[in-house]
Motif scaffolding. Structure first.
Motif, mmCIF file in Angstrom:
data_model
loop_
_atom_site.group_PDB
_atom_site.id
_atom_site.type_symbol
_atom_site.label_atom_id
_atom_site.label_comp_id
_atom_site.label_asym_id
_atom_site.label_seq_id
_atom_site.Cartn_x
_atom_site.Cartn_y
_atom_site.Cartn_z
ATOM 1 N N ARG A 137 7.174 -30.114 15.133
ATOM 2 C CA ARG A 137 8.609 -30.372 15.254
ATOM 3 C C ARG A 137 8.808 -31.732 15.895
ATOM 4 N NH1 ARG A 137 10.708 -25.682 18.778
ATOM 5 N NH2 ARG A 137 12.612 -26.923 18.675
ATOM 6 N N ASN A 139 11.991 -35.034 16.735
ATOM 7 C CA ASN A 139 13.363 -35.552 16.738
ATOM 8 C C ASN A 139 13.359 -36.989 16.260
ATOM 9 O OD1 ASN A 139 14.440 -33.178 17.780
ATOM 10 N ND2 ASN A 139 14.335 -33.878 19.901
ATOM 11 N N GLN A 177 16.585 -33.137 13.678
ATOM 12 C CA GLN A 177 15.475 -32.283 14.085
ATOM 13 C C GLN A 177 14.700 -31.867 12.844
ATOM 14 O OE1 GLN A 177 17.717 -29.223 16.169
ATOM 15 N NE2 GLN A 177 17.294 -30.192 18.145
ATOM 16 N N VAL A 208 8.299 -32.970 19.453
ATOM 17 C CA VAL A 208 8.876 -32.062 20.439
ATOM 18 C C VAL A 208 7.804 -31.098 20.899
ATOM 19 C CG1 VAL A 208 10.604 -30.281 20.859
ATOM 20 C CG2 VAL A 208 11.143 -32.235 19.384
#
Length: 211
Positions: A137, A139, A177, A208
């Motif tokens: 993950r 950003n 995201q 993340v």
């Protein structure tokens, strides 16, 4: 020959529709870029977004005044004038035309609220979840997003990238995201795709921490 009054009325109608179009260009352009297959133009009119409230207000006021001019009672002296008996207003001066223009303006002004219907909802990779070892993950911080149309454009650019499982962006925070398979694509490639496909600039990106 049109009277000065009729010419003024047409000018108000034209100004109203132009203001509505200008207010919606920043959201319409990403959709046109998608439908036309034209990369990199989604952010072309993002500079108009700060002026959107004023353009919306101008469109409403101008068209409202045009309706007032059309519907207000005529003085008795003008209603009885014989010179007007045989002269019918052109279609451009009719209530029907003003109604059509008003409806078009309303559709344009509401465009940000339904622009997502033009974009694919899912990534081609959604059905193929990334292995736990490579699922990541991150950003992406994106400059220039100003409305929901911008969000959909960025989401589409990310979701169409092989290896991306999910992407959700927010114009209010300026962050996208992303969940992706790092064995198939890396963050720099994702940032490059956003810039190439939409014209928005990725100012920073970071993974993340996943617990």
């Amino acid at each position: 020959m049109d009277s000065p009054k009729e010419g003024t009325s047409t000018s108000f109608v034209g100004a109203g529709i132009l203001a509505a179009l200008a207010a919606s260009l920043c959201c319409i352009t990403p959709v046109l870029a998608l439908l036309g297959g034209i990369s990199g133009i989604a952010a072309t009119f993002s500079w108009l977004e700060p002026f959107r409230p004023y353009l919306v207000g101008a469109s409403v006021l101008v068209l409202g005044f045009a309706w007032y001019q059309k519907l207000k009672p005529q003085p008795a002296g003008q209603m009885d004038c014989a010179c007007d008996e045989d002269e019918k207003p052109s279609f451009l001066q009719s209530k029907a035309f003003l109604g059509i223009v008003t409806a078009i303006a309303a559709v344009l002004l509401a465009f940000p609220y339904y622009s997502g219907a033009f974009f694919p909802k899912e990534s081609p990779s959604t059905a193929l979840a990334a292995p736990a070892a490579t699922a990541t993950r991150a950003n992406l911080y994106i400059a220039g997003m100003t409305c929901s149309g911008c969000e959909h454009s960025v989401n589409n650019a990310l979701r169409q990238t092989p290896g991306v499982v999910e992407a959700n962006s927010s114009y209010s925070t300026g962050i996208a995201q992303v969940t992706y398979d790092k064995s198939k694509v890396d963050l720099s490639r994702l940032a490059q795709n956003v810039a190439t496909e939409t014209g928005y600039k990725v100012t920073k990106f970071e993974e993340v921490n996943q617990k």
